[in-house]
Scaffold this active site. Structure first.
Site, PDB file in Angstrom:
ATOM      1  N   TYR A  56      20.568  19.483   6.798  1.00  0.00           N
ATOM      2  CA  TYR A  56      20.206  19.954   8.131  1.00  0.00           C
ATOM      3  C   TYR A  56      21.437  20.457   8.882  1.00  0.00           C
ATOM      4  O   TYR A  56      22.333  19.680   9.231  1.00  0.00           O
ATOM      5  CB  TYR A  56      19.535  18.824   8.932  1.00  0.00           C
ATOM      6  CG  TYR A  56      18.292  18.265   8.294  1.00  0.00           C
ATOM      7  CD1 TYR A  56      17.416  19.072   7.567  1.00  0.00           C
ATOM      8  CD2 TYR A  56      17.980  16.915   8.416  1.00  0.00           C
ATOM      9  CE1 TYR A  56      16.271  18.553   6.984  1.00  0.00           C
ATOM     10  CE2 TYR A  56      16.825  16.385   7.831  1.00  0.00           C
ATOM     11  CZ  TYR A  56      15.987  17.212   7.116  1.00  0.00           C
ATOM     12  OH  TYR A  56      14.853  16.684   6.541  1.00  0.00           O
ATOM     13  N   HIS A 120      16.118  14.649  -1.744  1.00  0.00           N
ATOM     14  CA  HIS A 120      15.604  15.648  -0.805  1.00  0.00           C
ATOM     15  C   HIS A 120      14.846  16.754  -1.534  1.00  0.00           C
ATOM     16  O   HIS A 120      15.412  17.472  -2.344  1.00  0.00           O
ATOM     17  CB  HIS A 120      16.768  16.244   0.000  1.00  0.00           C
ATOM     18  CG  HIS A 120      16.335  16.905   1.263  1.00  0.00           C
ATOM     19  ND1 HIS A 120      17.216  17.246   2.263  1.00  0.00           N
ATOM     20  CD2 HIS A 120      15.113  17.283   1.718  1.00  0.00           C
ATOM     21  CE1 HIS A 120      16.564  17.812   3.261  1.00  0.00           C
ATOM     22  NE2 HIS A 120      15.285  17.848   2.943  1.00  0.00           N
TER      23      HIS A 120
END
Length: 313
Positions: A56, A120
């Site tokens: 992110y 992820h």
């Protein structure tokens, strides 16, 4: 704020949790100071689970979050991060990278352990590597005390069934599958219950679909889904209501789902989100919105490698 048990971890998590992707200016540019205030506001008002990833903002979210939590007692919050996704189209699920990624995350976050470490978006990586290399790396990090619990994240629901048939996990993170327009996550609940796996349900507003704001150009949903959600938002607005409020209330109301993850970099928004969880759900409006969304109910989109998306054809 209400709290629910997270599988067999022994952790009690707030029904609404904080997704720190916004701290990486993923949705809009925010200042570091605004991001820090938002984290502090979330924790002060009862949120005790914070999720982030080095992906992110390309480490920006973790960096800002680290500055925010250094002022908070470590026992006031549960922290999860992820490993394996480096960029939009770059993944590394090698054991060496998973271990190095967590080491770098811990440094940015200013802590010596995370409560949960997740792989992820595993649907972008060959299944054999997930099972044979990445998950064993998670187990080692757990044994070393650097992650108390481990799991995987992704979009296609059957990847969780596939993985849980081969490996023991503490937690999974699923997104965009328990919301007003898609409740397909419900079919996974019996398996998670049997395996005693904790569930994190992310994105109750379906990455912005269930909002009055314009949907991002990159959103992968089919046009029919976008149009139906836009109609639902207009219907709510005409009645002086907020579709995002209804969406969050709907997701947190299900007691079988321990926590629902929302991401914002706004003090006002997180305060509203938290307040909404304690307000009664407008049942009449809910039924009207569900009727509008019925034609596209559970309609999803492909994500990751072709073999993970055969069920969509």
């Amino acid at each position: 704020m209400k709290y629910r048990p997270l599988g067999a971890t022994g952790l009690d998590v707030s029904v609404l949790s904080f997704g720190a992707s916004s701290l990486g200016s993923v949705f809009r540019d925010i200042s570091e100071a605004e991001g820090i205030r938002t984290v502090h506001t979330a924790v002060a008002q009862g949120i005790n689970y914070i999720d982030v990833s080095p992906y992110y903002g390309l480490t920006q979210a973790e960096t800002v979050l680290g500055k925010a939590i250094k002022d908070l007692p470590r026992d006031q919050f549960l922290l999860s991060t992820k490993a394996g996704r480096i960029g939009a189209d770059e993944f590394d699920y090698s054991a060496g990278h998973i271990e190095a990624s967590l080491a770098a995350s811990l440094k940015r976050l200013g802590t010596d352990y995370v409560d949960i470490l997740l792989l992820h978006d595993m649907e972008f990586v060959p299944f054999e590597q997930v099972i044979e290399e990445a998950i064993p790396a998670l187990y080692r990090l757990k044994e070393q005390g650097k992650a108390r619990f481990v799991g995987v994240s992704g979009l296609p629901l059957h990847i969780f069934e596939q993985t849980l048939a081969k490996a023991e996990l503490d937690v999974i993170l699923s997104y965009c599958h328990y919301s007003l327009n898609d409740t397909s996550l419900l079919k996974l609940l019996p398996l998670l219950h049997d395996k005693k796996v904790g569930l994190v349900n992310a994105s109750p507003i379906s990455m912005g679909l269930l909002s009055t704001r314009p949907v991002a150009d990159w959103h992968p949903a089919p046009e029919a889904v976008k149009l139906a959600c836009k109609q639902a938002a207009a219907h709510c607005a005409a009645k002086g209501e907020d579709l995002s409020k209804l969406a969050i209330q709907f997701s947190v109301a299900n007691e079988q789902i321990p926590t629902t993850l929302v991401s914002t970099g706004s003090v006002v928004n997180i305060t509203n989100n938290i307040a909404w969880t304690d307000e009664p759900l407008n049942e009449e409006l809910l039924q009207e919105v569900l009727e509008i969304l019925e034609p596209i109910h559970n309609l999803t989109w492909p994500s990751g490698r072709p073999e993970y998306n055969l069920h969509l054809k």
